[in-house]
Design a protein around this motif. Structure first.
Motif, PDB file in Angstrom:
ATOM      1  N   LEU A  14       0.837  -1.198   0.000  1.00  0.00           N
ATOM      2  CA  LEU A  14       0.000   0.000   0.000  1.00  0.00           C
ATOM      3  C   LEU A  14       0.877   1.256   0.000  1.00  0.00           C
ATOM      4  O   LEU A  14       0.618   2.224  -0.714  1.00  0.00           O
ATOM      5  CB  LEU A  14      -0.928  -0.014   1.215  1.00  0.00           C
ATOM      6  CG  LEU A  14      -1.905   1.158   1.282  1.00  0.00           C
ATOM      7  CD1 LEU A  14      -2.901   1.100   0.123  1.00  0.00           C
ATOM      8  CD2 LEU A  14      -2.653   1.171   2.611  1.00  0.00           C
ATOM      9  N   ALA A  20       2.152   1.798  -3.347  1.00  0.00           N
ATOM     10  CA  ALA A  20       1.118   2.316  -4.246  1.00  0.00           C
ATOM     11  C   ALA A  20       0.947   3.818  -4.032  1.00  0.00           C
ATOM     12  O   ALA A  20       0.826   4.578  -4.991  1.00  0.00           O
ATOM     13  CB  ALA A  20      -0.202   1.583  -4.004  1.00  0.00           C
ATOM     14  N   LEU A  21       0.970   4.230  -2.761  1.00  0.00           N
ATOM     15  CA  LEU A  21       0.846   5.657  -2.471  1.00  0.00           C
ATOM     16  C   LEU A  21       2.020   6.424  -3.052  1.00  0.00           C
ATOM     17  O   LEU A  21       1.873   7.496  -3.630  1.00  0.00           O
ATOM     18  CB  LEU A  21       0.768   5.883  -0.956  1.00  0.00           C
ATOM     19  CG  LEU A  21      -0.563   5.508  -0.311  1.00  0.00           C
ATOM     20  CD1 LEU A  21      -0.486   5.666   1.200  1.00  0.00           C
ATOM     21  CD2 LEU A  21      -1.678   6.380  -0.879  1.00  0.00           C
ATOM     22  N   SER A  22       3.217   5.839  -2.894  1.00  0.00           N
ATOM     23  CA  SER A  22       4.421   6.488  -3.423  1.00  0.00           C
ATOM     24  C   SER A  22       4.334   6.593  -4.948  1.00  0.00           C
ATOM     25  O   SER A  22       4.697   7.618  -5.529  1.00  0.00           O
ATOM     26  CB  SER A  22       5.649   5.694  -2.966  1.00  0.00           C
ATOM     27  OG  SER A  22       6.637   5.687  -3.959  1.00  0.00           O
ATOM     28  N   ASP A  23       3.818   5.546  -5.607  1.00  0.00           N
ATOM     29  CA  ASP A  23       3.647   5.594  -7.067  1.00  0.00           C
ATOM     30  C   ASP A  23       2.681   6.711  -7.460  1.00  0.00           C
ATOM     31  O   ASP A  23       2.931   7.455  -8.412  1.00  0.00           O
ATOM     32  CB  ASP A  23       3.110   4.258  -7.592  1.00  0.00           C
ATOM     33  CG  ASP A  23       4.133   3.150  -7.467  1.00  0.00           C
ATOM     34  OD1 ASP A  23       5.331   3.476  -7.314  1.00  0.00           O
ATOM     35  OD2 ASP A  23       3.753   1.976  -7.512  1.00  0.00           O
ATOM     36  N   SER A  24       1.573   6.813  -6.702  1.00  0.00           N
ATOM     37  CA  SER A  24       0.596   7.871  -7.000  1.00  0.00           C
ATOM     38  C   SER A  24       1.242   9.231  -6.894  1.00  0.00           C
ATOM     39  O   SER A  24       1.050  10.102  -7.742  1.00  0.00           O
ATOM     40  CB  SER A  24      -0.567   7.813  -6.006  1.00  0.00           C
ATOM     41  OG  SER A  24      -1.466   6.830  -6.388  1.00  0.00           O
ATOM     42  N   ALA A  68      -2.834   3.034  -8.872  1.00  0.00           N
ATOM     43  CA  ALA A  68      -2.036   4.162  -8.417  1.00  0.00           C
ATOM     44  C   ALA A  68      -1.540   4.987  -9.589  1.00  0.00           C
ATOM     45  O   ALA A  68      -1.474   6.213  -9.525  1.00  0.00           O
ATOM     46  CB  ALA A  68      -0.852   3.663  -7.592  1.00  0.00           C
ATOM     47  N   SER A  76       1.794  -0.048  -9.066  1.00  0.00           N
ATOM     48  CA  SER A  76       0.381  -0.360  -8.874  1.00  0.00           C
ATOM     49  C   SER A  76      -0.430   0.290  -9.988  1.00  0.00           C
ATOM     50  O   SER A  76      -0.264   1.466 -10.289  1.00  0.00           O
ATOM     51  CB  SER A  76      -0.059   0.159  -7.508  1.00  0.00           C
ATOM     52  OG  SER A  76      -1.410   0.545  -7.541  1.00  0.00           O
ATOM     53  N   LEU A  95      -4.450   7.059 -10.556  1.00  0.00           N
ATOM     54  CA  LEU A  95      -4.827   7.977  -9.475  1.00  0.00           C
ATOM     55  C   LEU A  95      -3.889   9.180  -9.446  1.00  0.00           C
ATOM     56  O   LEU A  95      -4.321  10.315  -9.230  1.00  0.00           O
ATOM     57  CB  LEU A  95      -4.798   7.248  -8.131  1.00  0.00           C
ATOM     58  CG  LEU A  95      -5.239   8.068  -6.922  1.00  0.00           C
ATOM     59  CD1 LEU A  95      -6.710   8.427  -7.054  1.00  0.00           C
ATOM     60  CD2 LEU A  95      -4.989   7.313  -5.625  1.00  0.00           C
ATOM     61  N   GLY A  96      -2.588   8.923  -9.699  1.00  0.00           N
ATOM     62  CA  GLY A  96      -1.618  10.009  -9.669  1.00  0.00           C
ATOM     63  C   GLY A  96      -1.996  11.120 -10.634  1.00  0.00           C
ATOM     64  O   GLY A  96      -1.935  12.298 -10.312  1.00  0.00           O
ATOM     65  N   THR A 109       1.746  12.000  -9.702  1.00  0.00           N
ATOM     66  CA  THR A 109       1.210  13.342  -9.484  1.00  0.00           C
ATOM     67  C   THR A 109       2.294  14.367  -9.796  1.00  0.00           C
ATOM     68  O   THR A 109       2.081  15.337 -10.527  1.00  0.00           O
ATOM     69  CB  THR A 109       0.763  13.515  -8.016  1.00  0.00           C
ATOM     70  OG1 THR A 109      -0.196  12.513  -7.707  1.00  0.00           O
ATOM     71  CG2 THR A 109       0.157  14.885  -7.783  1.00  0.00           C
TER      72      THR A 109
END
Lengths: 284, 338
Positions: free
Chosen positions: A23, A26-30, A123, A120, A126-127, A34
């Motif tokens: 997870l 995935a956040l780091s990828d987003s 992700a 991800s 989402l980014g 971004t």
């Protein structure tokens, strides 16, 4: 929580899904993706000005030219009626950069490069939408400034005004996902560019520019059930601006805030998975 | 036996393809492709447009799913362990897959972050690569301003951010000028010397010849011949071409060429040209050829020995010439079997 996610220490290759930190990655990828879009804007700040151009042009044409000869049913200034509608158009226009961007990435091979990396899939998409959300918050703030200097006012206090802006950003977010899905579907930047012209007529058949009461019955039906009308009505309601309704207005226009949330949830639930699936299986 | 967990590769050849089939709608792109690439070697997939080279790379790089067959990269199954494969490989495709609107440095930096090197690690790696490949000066310019060669170089570098054990290069030099092509070639050589396993696709025999330890010739989605370049070329022979001053000498010239090459000669009456390919075990020299033609009384305008080209490989291997395709139009070569 993390201990239960640890991969089995022995036996067959542990499924990647069970790895700790998935997870977090995935956040780091987003965030990285971004950053990617924000870097674009840093090198081309003109893009922000460009996304103001369409609503400003419409303010001029509708607010000052047509508006000079228009009467809003129930009274009130036409520009005060129009302004929240233009905010909604800013939200709806979120389709365009997402669609063109997704199609461009396919054409340039960037989509393939991303797909060949251990990132991800949700992700990755989402980014892009988060970056657009930040940018459109700036654009909306500028539009609010334009509104306030041209005679539009907030009547129901700051908290409800902030709720209106949050609702607009939510709808922009939904439109980003619609755009990404369409862009991945189309896969060609030039076609995506052509398609984005359609956003305007779709935005017209709503209550954005005029109350729906005076439309021919069949067109009125389409306009009143257009999700964009619900968003515009909700925005006007939360800002305390007039939004005259026919006596037989359908449910979404009589409960516009709930309807906007429902439309957003529905669209996101349908288009989000479709976009991720399309991204994952593109060219497979 | 290797332990699950942190290993990035497993023992055995880094690329193993067995009986790979892949269809796109009615196009049967791969029809039982077999390929094994030993660790640290460069394999050249050679074939015309539409032969299935790019599809093979797409399957190996987890971008396309095989319909049948077994495909393992660094010991990991490309379907069931796709995420592991993705952590091991680098991919540079036919176009430079870069963000035009940001700088070269930022492109590399983003790739590093997506490979979870961390913000600082990604920056350091980007600087290192830019320095090593001589792009530091252009690093802070937008990619939009780069030349075609620079873009391709940056794209290749982007695939090296993680120091991949296996590198896939899909037509890395197509459309590049000779100097940029040489840059890419020397990079591939360096990487190979450092132990990277490289699979590259190409339409040019000389590129495969220059870079590859082994060449696999692909046609109609299958490997039809493979081996070291020397061996492959040795099976082809040299092409002899003679332009005659007088078309009345065709018959005599054909006799001379047949005796010399051991092969059949073909005529092009309009161009007054006659050509033949030598048997692999014969060698022909230009002075020898001229002498024989002179002795037979054949007047020549031009005579040449040509190194084997892809067309010759195809002629030798399939008995037909390599079909020409405009870039990107794959299916013309394929015909569905029903």
């Amino acid at each position: 929580m993390t201990t239960t996610l640890t991969a089995p220490a022995t036996g067959r290759q542990g499924p990647v899904a069970a790895e700790p930190g998935r997870l977090r990655r995935a956040l780091s990828d987003s965030m990285t993706l971004t950053l990617r879009i924000l870097l674009y804007y840093r090198h081309s700040p003109g893009l922000i000005a460009a996304s103001l151009a369409a609503p400003l042009a419409m303010l001029l044409v509708f607010g000052y030219i047509f508006g000079s000869a228009m009467q809003v049913p129930g009274g009130g200034s036409y520009r005060a009626y129009l302004m929240p509608g233009l905010f909604v158009l800013v939200a709806v226009n979120g389709v365009v950069p997402s669609m063109v961007g997704a199609a461009r990435d396919i054409g340039r091979g960037v989509t393939d490069r991303l797909r060949s990396m251990p990132i991800s899939r949700p992700a990755a998409l989402l980014g892009q939408t988060l970056a657009d959300l930040l940018v459109s918050a700036v654009v909306l703030a500028m539009m609010v400034g334009v509104g306030l200097t041209t005679g539009w006012r907030i009547h129901d206090g700051v908290p409800r005004a902030l709720a209106a802006l949050a609702l607009l950003l939510l709808f922009r977010f939904v439109m980003n996902w619609v755009g990404i899905w369409l862009g991945l579907l189309v896969g060609r930047e030039d076609i995506a560019g052509q398609l984005s012209v359609l956003v305007f007529p779709i935005g017209m058949v709503t209550n954005v520019f005029v109350p729906t009461g005076g439309l021919p019955a069949w067109l009125r039906l389409v306009a009143e059930w257009n999700p964009i009308s619900a968003v515009a009505a909700a925005t006007r309601e939360l800002f305390g601006n007039a939004h005259p309704l026919g006596a037989d207005a359908p449910w979404p226009l009589r409960h516009p805030v709930v309807a906007t949330l429902a439309w957003s949830a529905l669209l996101l639930a349908v288009v989000g998975p479709l976009a991720v699936r399309r991204f994952t299986t593109h060219g497979r | 036996m290797s332990l699950p967990g942190n290993d990035t590769t497993r023992d055995g050849p880094p690329i193993v393809v067995e009986g790979l089939h892949k269809r796109f709608g009615s196009t049967h792109a791969l029809r039982g492709l077999d390929l094994t690439v030993p660790a640290g070697t460069v394999c050249g997939l050679l074939g015309p447009n539409g032969a299935g080279k790019t599809t093979a790379v797409r399957v190996l790089a987890t971008l396309a799913a095989p319909d049948a067959g077994r495909v393992r990269v660094a010991g990991f199954d490309v379907v069931r362990e796709a995420d592991r494969v993705r952590r091991t490989i680098g991919l540079a495709g036919q176009h430079a897959a870069l963000d035009e609107g940001i700088t070269g440095r930022d492109n590399l930096h983003l790739v590093g972050r997506l490979h979870h090197l961390g913000a600082r690690g990604a920056r350091r790696r980007a600087d290192e690569l830019l320095d090593r490949f001589g792009l530091t000066e252009a690093a802070d310019r937008l990619v939009r301003t780069y030349s075609g060669g620079m873009r391709r170089r940056l794209d290749l570098i982007a695939s090296l951010v993680t120091r991949p054990a296996v590198l896939f290069l899909d037509e890395p030099t197509t459309g590049l000028d000779p100097r940029s092509r040489n840059d890419i070639w020397s990079t591939v050589r360096e990487l190979s010397a450092e132990g990277t396993t490289v699979l590259l696709t190409t339409q040019y025999l000389d590129e495969a010849d220059q870079l590859a330890d082994d060449i696999a010739v692909v046609d109609h989605g299958r490997v039809i011949a493979s081996g070291p370049p020397e061996r492959l070329k040795a099976t082809i022979g040299t092409r002899v071409e003679v332009t005659l001053a007088d078309s009345g000498h065709f018959a005599t010239a054909a006799c001379v060429l047949s005796a010399l090459t051991g092969g059949e000669s073909s005529l092009d009456e309009a161009e007054r040209r006659i050509a033949a390919t030598t048997d692999p075990d014969r060698s022909v020299t230009l002075p020898g050829l001229i002498r024989e033609l002179d002795a037979a009384g054949v007047a020549t305008l031009d005579a040449a020995l040509r190194r084997p080209s892809l067309d010759d490989v195809f002629l030798a291997l399939t008995g037909r010439t390599a079909p020409e395709h405009p870039a990107g139009s794959g299916p013309a070569l394929e015909r569905t079997t029903r």
